[in-house]
Scaffold this motif. Structure first.
Motif, PDB file in Angstrom:
ATOM      1  N   PHE A  43     -59.222  71.032  70.967  1.00  0.00           N
ATOM      2  CA  PHE A  43     -59.179  70.252  69.735  1.00  0.00           C
ATOM      3  C   PHE A  43     -58.360  70.964  68.654  1.00  0.00           C
ATOM      4  CE2 PHE A  43     -61.710  68.429  65.988  1.00  0.00           C
ATOM      5  CZ  PHE A  43     -61.037  67.224  66.014  1.00  0.00           C
ATOM      6  N   GLN A  44     -58.000  72.212  68.888  1.00  0.00           N
ATOM      7  CA  GLN A  44     -57.304  73.027  67.893  1.00  0.00           C
ATOM      8  C   GLN A  44     -55.808  73.095  68.190  1.00  0.00           C
ATOM      9  OE1 GLN A  44     -59.070  76.868  67.336  1.00  0.00           O
ATOM     10  NE2 GLN A  44     -57.363  77.701  66.197  1.00  0.00           N
ATOM     11  N   ASN A  45     -55.008  73.248  67.116  1.00  0.00           N
ATOM     12  CA  ASN A  45     -53.568  73.435  67.243  1.00  0.00           C
ATOM     13  C   ASN A  45     -53.218  74.821  66.701  1.00  0.00           C
ATOM     14  OD1 ASN A  45     -50.770  73.485  67.048  1.00  0.00           O
ATOM     15  ND2 ASN A  45     -50.594  71.410  66.264  1.00  0.00           N
ATOM     16  N   LEU A  46     -52.910  75.748  67.598  1.00  0.00           N
ATOM     17  CA  LEU A  46     -52.623  77.125  67.184  1.00  0.00           C
ATOM     18  C   LEU A  46     -51.303  77.250  66.439  1.00  0.00           C
ATOM     19  CD1 LEU A  46     -53.704  79.120  70.364  1.00  0.00           C
ATOM     20  CD2 LEU A  46     -54.925  78.976  68.193  1.00  0.00           C
ATOM     21  N   SER A  47     -50.342  76.371  66.713  1.00  0.00           N
ATOM     22  CA  SER A  47     -49.005  76.535  66.164  1.00  0.00           C
ATOM     23  C   SER A  47     -48.942  76.335  64.658  1.00  0.00           C
ATOM     24  CB  SER A  47     -48.022  75.574  66.847  1.00  0.00           C
ATOM     25  OG  SER A  47     -48.293  74.236  66.482  1.00  0.00           O
ATOM     26  N   ILE A  48     -49.956  75.687  64.063  1.00  0.00           N
ATOM     27  CA  ILE A  48     -49.910  75.448  62.621  1.00  0.00           C
ATOM     28  C   ILE A  48     -50.669  76.518  61.838  1.00  0.00           C
ATOM     29  CG2 ILE A  48     -49.456  72.991  62.798  1.00  0.00           C
ATOM     30  CD1 ILE A  48     -52.956  74.145  61.995  1.00  0.00           C
ATOM     31  N   LEU A  49     -51.247  77.518  62.522  1.00  0.00           N
ATOM     32  CA  LEU A  49     -51.884  78.623  61.807  1.00  0.00           C
ATOM     33  C   LEU A  49     -50.807  79.444  61.096  1.00  0.00           C
ATOM     34  CD1 LEU A  49     -54.542  79.940  64.345  1.00  0.00           C
ATOM     35  CD2 LEU A  49     -54.987  78.861  62.141  1.00  0.00           C
ATOM     36  N   PRO A  50     -50.925  79.660  59.787  1.00  0.00           N
ATOM     37  CA  PRO A  50     -49.906  80.442  59.078  1.00  0.00           C
ATOM     38  C   PRO A  50     -50.072  81.937  59.333  1.00  0.00           C
ATOM     39  CG  PRO A  50     -51.651  79.818  57.576  1.00  0.00           C
ATOM     40  CD  PRO A  50     -51.971  79.150  58.887  1.00  0.00           C
ATOM     41  N   GLU A  51     -49.000  82.680  59.149  1.00  0.00           N
ATOM     42  CA  GLU A  51     -49.083  84.134  59.210  1.00  0.00           C
ATOM     43  C   GLU A  51     -49.843  84.617  57.983  1.00  0.00           C
ATOM     44  OE1 GLU A  51     -46.186  87.976  60.026  1.00  0.00           O
ATOM     45  OE2 GLU A  51     -45.420  86.286  58.857  1.00  0.00           O
ATOM     46  N   SER A  52     -50.877  85.393  58.184  1.00  0.00           N
ATOM     47  CA  SER A  52     -51.753  85.778  57.093  1.00  0.00           C
ATOM     48  C   SER A  52     -52.187  87.228  57.241  1.00  0.00           C
ATOM     49  CB  SER A  52     -52.991  84.869  57.075  1.00  0.00           C
ATOM     50  OG  SER A  52     -53.903  85.270  56.083  1.00  0.00           O
ATOM     51  N   VAL A  53     -52.422  87.890  56.117  1.00  0.00           N
ATOM     52  CA  VAL A  53     -53.015  89.222  56.141  1.00  0.00           C
ATOM     53  C   VAL A  53     -54.489  89.104  56.509  1.00  0.00           C
ATOM     54  CG1 VAL A  53     -53.549  91.262  54.749  1.00  0.00           C
ATOM     55  CG2 VAL A  53     -51.341  90.124  54.503  1.00  0.00           C
TER      56      VAL A  53
ATOM     57  N   PHE B  95     -57.765  87.469  58.404  1.00  0.00           N
ATOM     58  CA  PHE B  95     -57.982  87.189  59.816  1.00  0.00           C
ATOM     59  C   PHE B  95     -57.503  85.790  60.198  1.00  0.00           C
ATOM     60  CE2 PHE B  95     -61.219  86.229  63.282  1.00  0.00           C
ATOM     61  CZ  PHE B  95     -60.571  86.971  64.233  1.00  0.00           C
ATOM     62  N   ILE B  96     -57.745  84.785  59.329  1.00  0.00           N
ATOM     63  CA  ILE B  96     -57.336  83.410  59.614  1.00  0.00           C
ATOM     64  C   ILE B  96     -56.380  82.896  58.547  1.00  0.00           C
ATOM     65  CG2 ILE B  96     -58.119  81.050  60.034  1.00  0.00           C
ATOM     66  CD1 ILE B  96     -60.816  82.256  60.901  1.00  0.00           C
ATOM     67  N   GLY B  97     -56.783  82.945  57.283  1.00  0.00           N
ATOM     68  CA  GLY B  97     -55.892  82.561  56.192  1.00  0.00           C
ATOM     69  C   GLY B  97     -56.093  81.144  55.710  1.00  0.00           C
ATOM     70  N   ALA B  98     -55.955  80.167  56.604  1.00  0.00           N
ATOM     71  CA  ALA B  98     -56.120  78.755  56.228  1.00  0.00           C
ATOM     72  C   ALA B  98     -57.505  78.268  56.640  1.00  0.00           C
ATOM     73  CB  ALA B  98     -55.042  77.904  56.878  1.00  0.00           C
ATOM     74  N   THR B  99     -58.508  79.079  56.381  1.00  0.00           N
ATOM     75  CA  THR B  99     -59.827  78.912  56.980  1.00  0.00           C
ATOM     76  C   THR B  99     -60.547  77.637  56.550  1.00  0.00           C
ATOM     77  OG1 THR B  99     -59.945  81.314  56.766  1.00  0.00           O
ATOM     78  CG2 THR B  99     -61.921  80.195  57.521  1.00  0.00           C
TER      79      THR B  99
END
Length: 386
Positions: free
Chosen positions: A146-156, A158-162
Motif C-alpha cells: 500500500f506504500q510508495n517508497l519513491s515519494i519519500l523525500p531525502e531527510s535528516v 528518520f522519515i521526514g514526511a511522517t
C-alpha cells in the motif's frame, strides 16, 4: 545394420545415457553484505509540554503523536545516537529448476527499549525486513504494498514526511506483474475505547489486509495508485464473538523529475486506515455505546521539493499533514485532530557514499479539545554507506 536396428540402438543408448546423467544441481548462493553507519545529533524544543525521558521513542526520531500539547514549555534537550545504522544481507541463487531466487534480511537498532545512555549505549538489533522473491512472488516481511517508497523525500530525520504518509512494514505474500501488484498482509487493529482512553491493540482479525497497486511512468512523471480493504476486529465483551467493521482507503503518489530537481507528492484518505497513516497517530476504529466498532476516517498529504545546488550540495523542503474526522461523542476530546510538520534541510556529499546533513523543522499537534503543541528541532547527521 538395418536402419530399423540402428534406430533401436540409438534409442537404447539415449535411455542409458539419461539413466547415468548427473541430476541438475543448484548453483552456490551469491552473498552480499552492505549497509551504512549514521550518527544523529539534535536539539529539541518542546514548547507546550515537558520533554519525554531520554529513552522515549519520540526522542529517537519524529513521531507526530508524541508532541506534547496544552502544557508549559520545557528547556531545550539534546540527543545523540547511532541507532539508525543499518545492515543489509542479500543472497541470490540459481536453483536446480532453472529459476532464480533472491532474499534479503535487513537490521537496524531503532525503537528497541533495551539499552541506556549511562555507560555503554548498547542496543539490540531489530528485524526490519526479511523476505525472498521467486518469480513474480514476494514472501516475507517487507514494505507494505500500500506504500510508495519513491515519494519519500531525502531527510535528516528518520522519515521526514511522517504526518501524512503511508508507512508500514509487515509480513505478506505479494504477486507482481509489470506495474501491477496485489498482496495479502498481516492484519492488526488499533482501537479507541468508548469515551477515550489508552489505545487498544487487537489481533483478533481473521481476514488479512488486502492491497492492490499500480505504478506507471510517462516521461519524467512517475505515479502510483494503491487501494486497501481490511477487516477491523475486536472481542469487545470477551464473549468469543468478535465485533467487526470494514476499513478501506486509497493512496495516490507522484514524482515529477525536473532535470536534477524533483517534486514529490502524495495524498491518502480512507476509513479505518489506522496504523497505516502517520505512524498510527489515529486509531482504525472506536467502540460505540453499543459495544460495536465504528471506523475512523482519516487523511494525509505530503509535498516535497528537492533542489540540487551543485554536485555536492542539495536541499529538500518538506510539508506533511495528517488529520482525522473524530466523533468526539465516541472518542472523547483528547484524541488528536491533526498534526503537521514543515522541514528544510541542506545535504552535503563530499563523496558519493559520504553525506553530512542539517535540518530545521517545526511540528504541531492539536487535539479535539483545541489544545495544541509545537516542537522545534535542529537536527544534524553524518552517514557513511558501504
Amino acid at each position: 545394420m538395418s536402419p530399423k536396428q540402428l534406430t533401436k540402438t540409438l534409442l537404447a543408448s539415449a535411455v542409458l545415457a539419461g539413466l547415468h546423467a548427473t541430476p541438475a544441481q543448484a548453483a552456490d548462493p551469491e552473498w552480499d553484505f552492505s549497509g551504512y553507519i549514521k550518527l544523529d545529533a539534535f536539539m529539541s524544543d518542546y514548547q507546550d509540554g515537558t520533554a519525554p525521558s531520554s529513552g522515549y521513542i519520540g526522542r529517537q526520531f519524529y513521531i507526530p503523536s508524541t508532541t506534547p500539547v496544552g502544557g508549559t514549555g520545557d528547556d531545550v534537550v539534546t540527543d545523540f545516537h547511532a541507532r539508525q545504522s543499518r545492515f543489509f544481507f542479500d543472497v541470490r541463487q540459481d536453483l536446480d529448476n532453472g529459476e532464480t531466487i533472491k532474499a534479503r534480511i535487513e537490521l537496524d537498532f531503532m525503537t528497541v527499549p533495551v539499552g541506556d545512555e549511562r555507560i555503554t549505549n548498547s542496543y539490540a538489533p531489530r528485524l526490519r525486513q526479511a523476505y525472498f522473491t521467486y518469480g513474480n512472488w514476494l514472501v516475507g516481511q517487507a514494505w507494505s504494498n500500500f506504500q510508495n517508497l519513491s515519494i519519500l523525500p531525502e531527510s535528516v530525520d528518520f522519515i521526514g514526511a511522517t504526518d501524512g504518509i503511508i508507512f508500514a512494514r509487515q509480513p505478506q505474500v505479494r504477486y507482481s506483474q509489470g506495474g501491477f501488484s496485489v498482496s495479502v498482509e498481516n492484519p492488526e487493529t488499533t482501537i479507541t475505547p468508548f469515551g477515550g482512553g489508552a489505545r487498544i491493540t487487537s489481533s483478533d482479525g481473521v481476514v488479512p489486509d488486502v492491497t492492490a497497486k499500480y505504478t506507471g511512468k510517462s516521461g519524467n512523471f512517475s505515479y502510483s495508485l494503491a487501494g486497501i480493504v481490511r477487516q477491523l476486529a475486536f472481542d469487545v465483551d470477551s464473549d468469543g464473538n468478535d465485533e467487526t467493521a470494514t476499513g478501506y482507503g486509497v493512496s495516490l503518489g507522484a514524482k515529477w523529475q525536473l532535470g536534477e530537481h524533483d517534486i514529490r507528492a502524495s495524498y491518502q484518505t480512507g476509513s479505518g486506515l489506522g496504523r497505516y497513516l502517520g505512524l498510527n497517530t489515529y486509531n482504525g476504529a472506536v467502540i460505540d455505546a453499543n459495544g460495536e466498532l465504528e471506523a475512523i476516517d482519516a487523511s494525509g498529504l505530503t509535498l516535497a521539493y528537492r533542489h540540487v545546488w551543485s554536485s555536492k550540495f542539495r536541499s529538500n523542503f518538506v510539508y506533511s499533514r495528517g488529520w482525522a474526522d473524530n466523533d468526539v461523542a465516541l472518542t472523547g476530546s483528547n484524541v488528536t485532530e491533526f498534526t503537521q510538520r514543515l522541514g528544510a534541510n541542506l545535504m552535503y556529499s563530499p563523496a558519493s557514499n559520504l553525506t553530512f546533513g542539517a535540518e530545521l523543522s517545526r511540528a504541531t499537534r492539536e487535539n479535539e479539545a483545541g489544545l495544541d503543541g509545537d516542537l522545534t528541532r535542529l537536527h544534524f547527521m553524518a552517514m557513511y554507506t558501504f
